[in-house]
Every structure is written in structure tokens, then in C-alpha cells.
Write a protein that holds these residues in place. Structure first.
Motif, PDB file in Angstrom:
ATOM      1  N   VAL A   1      -6.780  -9.498  11.762  1.00  0.00           N
ATOM      2  CA  VAL A   1      -7.976  -9.790  10.973  1.00  0.00           C
ATOM      3  C   VAL A   1      -7.828 -11.140  10.272  1.00  0.00           C
ATOM      4  O   VAL A   1      -8.748 -11.966  10.281  1.00  0.00           O
ATOM      5  CB  VAL A   1      -8.252  -8.655   9.957  1.00  0.00           C
ATOM      6  CG1 VAL A   1      -9.289  -9.067   8.929  1.00  0.00           C
ATOM      7  CG2 VAL A   1      -8.691  -7.401  10.688  1.00  0.00           C
ATOM      8  N   ILE A   2      -6.656 -11.376   9.684  1.00  0.00           N
ATOM      9  CA  ILE A   2      -6.427 -12.658   9.014  1.00  0.00           C
ATOM     10  C   ILE A   2      -6.528 -13.802  10.015  1.00  0.00           C
ATOM     11  O   ILE A   2      -7.129 -14.843   9.728  1.00  0.00           O
ATOM     12  CB  ILE A   2      -5.056 -12.650   8.309  1.00  0.00           C
ATOM     13  CG1 ILE A   2      -5.111 -11.726   7.096  1.00  0.00           C
ATOM     14  CG2 ILE A   2      -4.635 -14.050   7.892  1.00  0.00           C
ATOM     15  CD1 ILE A   2      -3.772 -11.469   6.446  1.00  0.00           C
TER      16      ILE A   2
ATOM     17  N   ARG B   1       2.630   2.246   9.473  1.00  0.00           N
ATOM     18  CA  ARG B   1       2.692   1.028   8.662  1.00  0.00           C
ATOM     19  C   ARG B   1       2.757  -0.217   9.538  1.00  0.00           C
ATOM     20  O   ARG B   1       2.165  -1.251   9.217  1.00  0.00           O
ATOM     21  CB  ARG B   1       3.881   1.090   7.711  1.00  0.00           C
ATOM     22  CG  ARG B   1       3.733   2.183   6.669  1.00  0.00           C
ATOM     23  CD  ARG B   1       4.803   2.101   5.615  1.00  0.00           C
ATOM     24  NE  ARG B   1       6.141   1.992   6.160  1.00  0.00           N
ATOM     25  CZ  ARG B   1       7.138   2.818   5.870  1.00  0.00           C
ATOM     26  NH1 ARG B   1       6.961   3.795   5.026  1.00  0.00           N
ATOM     27  NH2 ARG B   1       8.318   2.648   6.412  1.00  0.00           N
TER      28      ARG B   1
ATOM     29  N   GLY C   1      -0.677  -0.885  10.864  1.00  0.00           N
ATOM     30  CA  GLY C   1      -1.485  -1.478   9.804  1.00  0.00           C
ATOM     31  C   GLY C   1      -1.179  -2.956   9.613  1.00  0.00           C
ATOM     32  O   GLY C   1      -2.077  -3.767   9.393  1.00  0.00           O
ATOM     33  N   ALA C   2       0.098  -3.324   9.728  1.00  0.00           N
ATOM     34  CA  ALA C   2       0.483  -4.730   9.605  1.00  0.00           C
ATOM     35  C   ALA C   2      -0.083  -5.548  10.757  1.00  0.00           C
ATOM     36  O   ALA C   2      -0.542  -6.681  10.567  1.00  0.00           O
ATOM     37  CB  ALA C   2       1.998  -4.856   9.553  1.00  0.00           C
TER      38      ALA C   2
ATOM     39  N   ILE D   1      -2.819  -4.873  12.587  1.00  0.00           N
ATOM     40  CA  ILE D   1      -4.270  -4.981  12.400  1.00  0.00           C
ATOM     41  C   ILE D   1      -4.595  -5.992  11.298  1.00  0.00           C
ATOM     42  O   ILE D   1      -5.502  -6.813  11.446  1.00  0.00           O
ATOM     43  CB  ILE D   1      -4.881  -3.596  12.072  1.00  0.00           C
ATOM     44  CG1 ILE D   1      -4.679  -2.640  13.235  1.00  0.00           C
ATOM     45  CG2 ILE D   1      -6.346  -3.712  11.711  1.00  0.00           C
ATOM     46  CD1 ILE D   1      -5.362  -3.053  14.516  1.00  0.00           C
ATOM     47  N   THR D   2      -3.839  -5.958  10.206  1.00  0.00           N
ATOM     48  CA  THR D   2      -4.061  -6.895   9.113  1.00  0.00           C
ATOM     49  C   THR D   2      -3.841  -8.332   9.565  1.00  0.00           C
ATOM     50  O   THR D   2      -4.632  -9.228   9.251  1.00  0.00           O
ATOM     51  CB  THR D   2      -3.133  -6.568   7.929  1.00  0.00           C
ATOM     52  OG1 THR D   2      -3.378  -5.228   7.517  1.00  0.00           O
ATOM     53  CG2 THR D   2      -3.368  -7.513   6.772  1.00  0.00           C
ATOM     54  N   SER D   3      -2.779  -8.573  10.335  1.00  0.00           N
ATOM     55  CA  SER D   3      -2.516  -9.935  10.799  1.00  0.00           C
ATOM     56  C   SER D   3      -3.586 -10.405  11.776  1.00  0.00           C
ATOM     57  O   SER D   3      -3.964 -11.580  11.774  1.00  0.00           O
ATOM     58  CB  SER D   3      -1.134 -10.036  11.422  1.00  0.00           C
ATOM     59  OG  SER D   3      -1.058  -9.254  12.590  1.00  0.00           O
TER      60      SER D   3
ATOM     61  N   LEU E   1       0.827  -1.210   0.000  1.00  0.00           N
ATOM     62  CA  LEU E   1       0.000   0.000   0.000  1.00  0.00           C
ATOM     63  C   LEU E   1       0.857   1.254   0.000  1.00  0.00           C
ATOM     64  O   LEU E   1       0.477   2.270  -0.567  1.00  0.00           O
ATOM     65  CB  LEU E   1      -0.930   0.001   1.209  1.00  0.00           C
ATOM     66  CG  LEU E   1      -2.153  -0.887   1.121  1.00  0.00           C
ATOM     67  CD1 LEU E   1      -2.926  -0.838   2.424  1.00  0.00           C
ATOM     68  CD2 LEU E   1      -3.028  -0.483  -0.030  1.00  0.00           C
TER      69      LEU E   1
END
Length: 77
Positions: A35-36, A25, A28-29, A31-33, A2
Motif C-alpha cells: 500500500v505504501i 503479522r 500484514g507487513a 500488505i502494508t508495504s 499493532l
């Protein structure tokens, strides 16, 4: 990724300047992990439980106190 896509648009839309900051950043990483993990791990655990069947087998010549453990997953014994 991104960062490479949105940083070039920082001149048009100034909030994209947030992608310059390493802490943003990193957040964001994280939060992304999360969610996954929340999306895929319940399905993975259910699949592993189904694949395991009746749990860890208990040998017939073992102590009698172990017979009540039949069906317990090996990681919870």
C-alpha cells in the motif's frame, strides 16, 4: 506495533488472537508495504522525472546512432 496494542485486548475480542501468529503479522507487513509503495512511488517517480529534465545528455562527438536516444532516462537506455 499493532501486536503490542491489540494483543492485550485478545481477552475481550478473540479475533485479536490472530496477532499471535507470525504468518499473520508477516502478511500484514507485506500488505502494508504494498500500500505504501502504491501510494508514494508514483509521486516519487513523477518528481524524479521532473527533476531530470530532458534525460541523459548525449555528447556531440558520440556515434550518430546515439542521437536518437536524447531524452531517454538513463535507466531505460
Amino acid at each position: 506495533m499493532l501486536y503490542n496494542l491489540l494483543f492485550g485486548l485478545a481477552d475481550v475480542f478473540t479475533p485479536f488472537n490472530l496477532f499471535r501468529y507470525l504468518t499473520f503479522r508477516t502478511g500484514g507487513a507485506v500488505i502494508t508495504s504494498l500500500v505504501i509503495s502504491f501510494v508514494f512511488f508514483p509521486r516519487l517517480i513523477a518528481w524524479l522525472k521532473h527533476k531530470q529534465g530532458e534525460g541523459q545528455p548525449i555528447r556531440a562527438d558520440g556515434p550518430e546512432s546515439h542521437f536518437k536516444k536524447k531524452g531517454t532516462p538513463p535507466w531505460a537506455a
